[in-house]
Write an enzyme that holds these catalytic residues in place. Structure first.
Site, short mmCIF file in Angstrom:
data_model
loop_
_atom_site.label_atom_id
_atom_site.label_comp_id
_atom_site.label_asym_id
_atom_site.label_seq_id
_atom_site.Cartn_x
_atom_site.Cartn_y
_atom_site.Cartn_z
N CYS A 1 0.84 -1.21 0.00
CA CYS A 1 0.00 0.00 0.00
C CYS A 1 0.87 1.25 0.00
O CYS A 1 1.52 1.55 -0.99
CB CYS A 1 -0.98 -0.03 1.18
SG CYS A 1 -2.32 1.16 0.99
N HIS B 1 -3.81 -5.31 1.07
CA HIS B 1 -3.20 -5.59 2.36
C HIS B 1 -3.40 -7.04 2.81
O HIS B 1 -4.22 -7.30 3.69
CB HIS B 1 -3.88 -4.72 3.43
CG HIS B 1 -3.46 -3.29 3.43
ND1 HIS B 1 -2.27 -2.86 3.96
CD2 HIS B 1 -4.10 -2.19 2.98
CE1 HIS B 1 -2.19 -1.54 3.83
NE2 HIS B 1 -3.29 -1.11 3.25
N GLU C 1 -1.63 -8.66 4.82
CA GLU C 1 -1.26 -8.77 6.24
C GLU C 1 -2.43 -8.44 7.15
O GLU C 1 -2.40 -8.77 8.33
CB GLU C 1 -0.04 -7.88 6.53
CG GLU C 1 -0.33 -6.42 6.82
CD GLU C 1 -0.68 -5.58 5.60
OE1 GLU C 1 -0.88 -6.16 4.51
OE2 GLU C 1 -0.78 -4.35 5.73
#
Lengths: 980, 287
Positions: free
Chosen positions: B117, B242, B244
């Site tokens: 990002c 994202h 994660e």
């Protein structure tokens, strides 16, 4: 000063922002053919010049050459008819300018001197034919006069010279001192000082409201008579801040009638919590209630979670974006300022605004001057403000709501809340506790102080009228605060570099330092040490300014060097401004002269006690007299399209609700993306547990029955959490009262009943209040277009927010129906309770039958549902709330993109059965093979209504009432805010 | 050892959930100035078997921490400098003006770089992707989203190349949350990125068919549905979404429905998400 000024203009070769920006401007009625946006950097230096080569290197750093180009000190070649440049007023925080300055400093390995800076502005190049009036109103939509300067040129005026560079430097040269204020005046003049402020000896103008009443001014006069001197302006301003309704909650603290001698807060809110905690004994979940910046409950053996919900109504009425932004980043600081510093981990929001399709013509001033902002402008601004605050700070915003009522058209309500997480203990040190010791240094960290946000606390304690001060608006800078937050909760706290911390919110350092001084009984401040945005501020202004992104620390002298080194390495400004003492006094010096010396006891407790009298008249409201339609298809469609029931997903998706990686149940759920009433978030990595959040709000019930209104709000806040699987005994609640006209006995009578309702329902459910806030004067006083005086008051509004701990998020339940063939149940009884309901509003009436609740029955029911959810017997669950069972059924069907075949009992008028807002109910779906076990667990409370299946929602009561494809329900549900 | 040599010697595919040992190599996660996803990034790497240090960029600049001690450098998500002067630009300037030589040395070693990002925006401004022939010039831009504002929603991604990051991945299902993720570049650059198989992931529909630029599957208008690209040598990955943030099964938007379906079919419900594979691949590179 600045001998050398350069202007760099940056533009995209193909600007992706233009399509939406242009259509937005056209939708507001401006005949714009074409638009270009240009970002302008004005570099003003005096000690170092930049060559053309230097400037082109600077330009290269400020663009991405793949898609952007820049011009240096050259007029644009783009075609246009008008140029509108919007920059900042002198002294307003210019974040982009600061970043550009740092980049230039890094690149040339140099430092800008005092007075040198980079300023940014945006240039709008417009093609089209606009009248001068249109041009100015277009500029008005692009700028806020409180913070922006606007410069408009026609193509001819622009010529081949371009826009002249503007350097918005604040010029305040004299060094003002504190002035004595003469209070031996007649009462009429004292009242004026209280209402309009001290007369400034330099300008002859009033400085803005102190919001002190006559009794308070008498008490202050008496105190200084005893001291044998006149108060200084800073002392008076300081007392006004500390004693403000905003800070001291005088209405909630005052004795009321004969039966509430200890005041509403102690009697109904604090006592409820005390009784509940006592009754829960070992199972008490509270750790810190009411005393700190947030309330805290136990998360697990290792962690606490905190919660706090604030309002920022008055600033948001004037500057919706800035007001909402500072509202959310302000409540973030209530988290960082809890105990020794909690990490903000969830943001929540709530907005009460007028219908955005209406255009009330109301003015703050006479003769159609100072028009209020339209509900649409307010909605757009506050939505963006909270979004920018949370998104830039890396805090997820999974939970919120929006309520429309034209009574909020004069003054909106903006709620902003933050949940924090912190370890209970590190190295034997309890992190929920803090204490400033005498000898600790007073250190302010974060942003600098300017004139922004002066009189915020006293201003929000008054109704909004023409005298509302414009400097009350603050400008937020989330990145400055993010740096501050990171260094505190991720580094300094665990290095034990300070012994106490609090937020600089309302009242600025005057309140934060004096508040912390209570921990050790005294403080001594050198006000001239406070870092300023610009010279020339008077001591009283520095003392009470509410400039954002600052916190105050108590630092033991032995820890000072380490703290200062850490702050410097994180580029967070930290300054010692004095020390904590044990003198019992708050002493303030200004360039060696004592300008304030007030006893802490008087400062905090000298406020004269009030005794308020209330009255209450039970009003009656006729119910609408409409027969039940033969079919309810059209009714269902129009109900789903009501602004208070339909989807506001446009807000949700602008808010990052996934950062920090804890998303479990979010703001929209199911394939059909339906907005939820509750969210669930993991806040501790590796733990099975999660934090559930929900809320309840029923302003339409307030005028009918404030006691039951409070009950409805509490039940709904709790029930939202029960539906996702949070057990009742882990739930705590927060109250936010936003009242109106709180000087009127009738309004106070409603307040008293609502507070009593809070007490009774909270105790009945066993859910303690852990934090609360009130805002008592949400009234707009102004004029209509014909110069008639107009007062628009918000309906008495109580927001109950709930927080609870989910024991195992893997077993939580979402709202959407899941699988064809599942059984649909309603749990809880439906009564003919439609007073203040969305359905009666749809029919143009109000009615008196506000929902009642037998809490003992409800509590047992919630326990059974929690058990069913913990045994994974439930495939979906959704609380029945605004709009009733019919709306709940439609929403869960849309969420699952599956039809349902429903049969309702014939004992009641079917439209009433479907849209009554009786409390205590849920819609749940259950897999067929779990039927027996589910019914055994939930008992007779669960009424089987039908099955999931097909593509339509069909509802029958003896005959077919409605039969609508789910796709059409979805369209009706999502249509109203499409395009927002 | 080059990338291809490493893989030539290791044909067993990606590491599996059943937990190979932790590796000794460490990751450096950059923080500061508004970076905000460093903690979940550390957590996900830890679960994949690699320890990471979160280090404020000023501590790297001050020499308190040396890049050379790490094998994986991560620029996590965030809002560095509040997106002032363009998303990721100011942070990239800070890196370029202070750490450029260290970074070049790191890139010359057998190391990996990941930007997610805001981190991808930083990599793009540093020219670490696409980095044709190791020329670190800015060849791509992550422009404001076509919709004109930040958007947060779950998206599906599929791999568009078989490289060290994408091995064995069928689908990534995770949030986007950005205002500037609309990848744009010259036609020549695009051709070269495609020819050299540098497109790592593209946005796709739930059934893995291409998004064809259509909203909301392609959430930002990115050219060719590009969600992430690698450097020419494959060792640097920049990714807008994202993964994660959705490391666990319950972090995925559709988990309640999928859990219900699995339970009724008698299929065990997993605890972690499909997205872990990406991080296992990165960590697996060092095994």
């Amino acid at each position: 000063m600045e001998s050398c000024v350069h202007r760099i203009e940056v533009h995209y070769t193909a600007d992706p922002r233009l399509k939406t920006r242009t259509s937005r401007i056209r939708s507001l009625g401006f005949p714009v053919d074409d638009l270009h946006l240009i970002d302008v950097y004005t570099i003003a230096t005096s000690t170092r010049g930049f060559s053309v080569q230097d400037l082109s290197e600077i330009g290269a750093q400020l663009i991405n050459p793949v898609v952007q180009k820049f011009l240096m000190d050259t007029p644009t070649l783009l075609p246009f008819d008008y140029a509108i440049e919007v920059g900042f007023l002198p002294g307003v925080t210019d974040n982009v300018g600061t970043t550009a300055r740092q980049t230039i400093e890094d690149f040339f390995s140099m430092k800008f001197e005092e007075g040198e800076a980079v300023y940014t502005s945006q240039l709008f190049l417009v093609r089209g034919t606009l009248s001068p009036d249109q041009l100015h109103s277009l500029a008005d939509t692009l700028a806020n006069p409180l913070v922006n300067r606007v410069h408009i040129l026609t193509r001819t005026e622009y010529g081949d010279k371009g826009m002249a560079p503007v350097v918005p430097v604040v010029h305040l040269n004299e060094m003002p001192n504190a002035e004595p204020v003469y209070l031996d005046l007649d009462d009429e003049e004292l009242i004026r000082i209280g209402k309009e402020g001290i007369v400034d000896s330099r300008t002859g103008e009033r400085r803005g409201p102190l919001a002190l009443d006559l009794a308070q001014l008498h008490a202050i006069r008496d105190y200084f008579d005893e001291e044998g001197r006149m108060p200084t302006d800073i002392e008076l301003e300081s007392l006004a801040q500390t004693w403000s309704e905003h800070c001291k909650h005088t209405i909630f603290a005052s004795a009321m009638d004969d039966d509430v001698p200890r005041g509403l807060y102690k009697t109904f809110i604090q006592d409820a919590t005390k009784k509940i905690r006592k009754a829960k004994g070992d199972k008490d979940i509270c750790v810190s209630v009411f005393t700190d910046n947030s309330g805290a409950i136990i998360f697990d053996d290792t962690y606490l979670v905190t919660h706090k919900v604030e309002t920022h109504n008055s600033p948001s009425a004037l500057d919706p974006f800035g007001g909402a932004l500072t509202g959310i980043v302000g409540v973030n600081r209530d988290t960082i300022g809890f105990g020794l510093g909690a990490k903000p981990c969830i943001n929540v929001y709530g907005y009460c605004v007028g219908d955005p399709e209406t255009h009330p013509t109301l003015f703050r001033g006479k003769d159609a001057s100072m028009p209020i902002l339209s509900p649409r402008q307010i909605l757009d601004g506050v939505v963006r403000g909270v979004g920018v605050g949370g998104n830039c700070s890396g805090i997820p915003t999974p939970q919120g709501w929006c309520w429309f009522d034209n009574h909020y058209g004069g003054k909106p309500l903006v709620f902003a809340g933050t949940v924090g997480v912190l370890p209970r203990e590190i190295a034997g040190r309890q992190l929920a506790k803090k204490k400033a010791e005498p000898g600790d240094l007073i250190v302010v960290v974060g942003g600098r102080v300017g004139k922004d946000g002066i009189h915020g606390a006293t201003f929000s304690s008054e109704a909004l009228d023409p005298a509302s001060p414009v400097t009350a608006v603050q400008i937020g800078d989330p990145i400055t605060q993010k740096k501050l937050s990171d260094v505190i909760v991720k580094e300094a706290r665990d290095l034990e570099l300070y012994s106490s911390i609090t937020d600089n919110g309302a009242g600025g350092i005057s309140c934060s330092v004096a508040e912390m001084a209570k921990e050790c009984n005294g403080c001594h401040v050198h006000l001239d040490k406070v870092p300023l945005k610009y010279h020339g501020m008077a001591p009283w202004e520095i003392w009470i300014s509410e400039s954002q992104e600052r916190m105050t620390l108590a630092v033991p002298p032995a820890k000072l060097d380490a703290l200062m080194a850490l702050m410097q390495s994180r580029e967070v400004e930290a300054t010692v401004i004095g020390e904590f003492t044990a003198t019992g006094k708050c002493v303030v010096e200004w360039h060696g002269m004592v300008v304030m010396e007030v006893g802490l006891a008087f400062l905090h407790d000298g406020l004269p006690k009030k005794h308020l009298t209330t009255t209450y008249t039970q009003a009656t409201h006729p119910a609408p007299v409409t027969p039940c339609p033969d079919r309810l298809d059209a009714t269902m469609r129009s109900m789903l399209g009501r602004k208070n029931l339909c989807s506001k997903e446009f807000i949700t998706i602008q808010y990052d609700h996934t950062v920090q990686g804890g998303h479990v149940l979010g703001p929209v759920q199911g394939r059909g993306r339906v907005q939820s009433d509750a969210s669930l978030t993991k806040v501790v990595p590796g733990s099975k547990k999660g934090v559930g959040l929900s809320q309840g709000l029923f302003p339409t019930y307030s005028e009918i029955d404030p006691y039951l209104m409070a009950g409805a709000a509490i039940d709904t806040a709790i029930r939202g959490l029960i539906a996702i699987g949070v057990p009742l005994d882990t739930i705590a609640i927060l109250d936010n009262f936003c009242w109106c006209s709180s000087d009127e006995p009738e309004r106070l009578g409603q307040l008293k009943l609502a507070a009593k309702g809070c007490h009774d329902f909270a105790i009945a459910f066993g859910t303690p209040f852990i934090s609360g806030k009130d805002s008592m004067y949400n009234d707009f006083s102004g004029f209509d277009a014909e110069n008639n005086k107009v007062k628009v008051s918000v309906p008495p509004t109580l927001l109950i927010s709930s927080i609870g701990i989910h024991p195992e998020v893997m077993k939580s339940v979402s709202l959407d129906v899941k699988i064809d063939g599942d059984l649909v149940y309603v749990i809880g009884e439906t009564a003919e309770e439609l007073g203040g309901s969305e359905y009666f509003a749809q029919l143009g009436g109000v009615g008196d039958s506000v929902p009642k609740l037998d809490v003992a029955t409800a509590k047992a029911r919630y326990g059974r549902l929690t058990e069913a959810i913990s045994h994974e017997l439930v495939a979906s669950a959704f609380p029945v709330s605004h709009g009733g069972l019919g709306i709940a059924l439609a929403k869960v069907a849309i969420g699952g993109q599956l039809g349902m075949d429903i049969t309702i009992p014939t004992t009641m008028r079917p439209d009433y059965y479907l849209f009554a807002e009786s409390l205590g109910r849920f819609v749940v779906t259950v897999a067929p093979d779990r039927k027996r076990e589910f019914e055994r667990t939930c008992g007779a409370d669960a009424l089987l209504l039908g099955r999931v299946g097909g593509k339509n929602l069909r509802i029958t009561a003896g005959k077919l009432l409605l039969d609508i494809p789910v796709a059409e329900l979805e369209t009706a549900y999502k249509a109203p805010f499409r395009g927002y | 050892m080059t990338t291809s040599e490493r893989f030539a010697g290791r044909a067993t595919g990606p590491a599996h959930a059943s937990g190979p040992a932790r590796i000794d190599e460490k990751a450096l996660i950059m923080s500061g100035f508004g970076i905000n996803s460093e903690m979940e990034t550390k957590e996900v790497l830890s679960r994949a078997g690699m320890d990471a240090d979160i280090v404020h960029i000023n501590d790297v600049i001050a020499g308190k921490v040396r890049l050379a001690e790490y094998r994986l450098l991560v620029f996590p998500g965030g809002f560095s400098y509040g997106d002032d002067t363009g998303a990721g630009n100011a942070y990239a300037n800070r890196v370029r003006n202070n750490l450029w030589d260290d970074l070049l040395e790191f890139l010359d070693g057998d190391n990996l770089v990941l930007g997610i990002c805001n981190g991808f925006q930083i990599l793009a401004n540093l020219g670490l992707v696409p980095a044709f022939k190791r020329h670190y010039t800015r060849d791509i831009a992550l422009m404001p989203n076509r919709g004109g504002r930040l958007e947060c929603r779950f998206v599906s991604l599929k791999p568009a190349a078989d490289n060290l990051w994408t091995r064995g991945i069928e689908r990534i299902y995770c949030p986007v949350a950005h205002g500037e993720g609309n990848l744009s570049c010259s036609p020549e650059t695009l051709l070269r990125i495609k020819r050299q198989k540098q497109i790592a992931f593209t946005y796709c529909c739930e059934d893995l068919t291409p998004a064809y630029g259509e909203y909301p599957w392609n959430p930002n208008g990115s050219v060719e549905d590009i969600a992430g690209i690698t450097s020419a040598d494959g060792k640097v990955l920049g990714l807008m979404p994202h993964p994660e943030r959705a490391m666990e099964f319950v972090n995925q938007y559709d988990w309640p429905l999928r859990k219900e379906e699995m339970q009724r079919k008698g299929v065990p419900v997993p605890t972690e998400s499909v997205n872990m594979l990406l991080f296992r691949n990165a960590v697996g590179y060092f095994r």
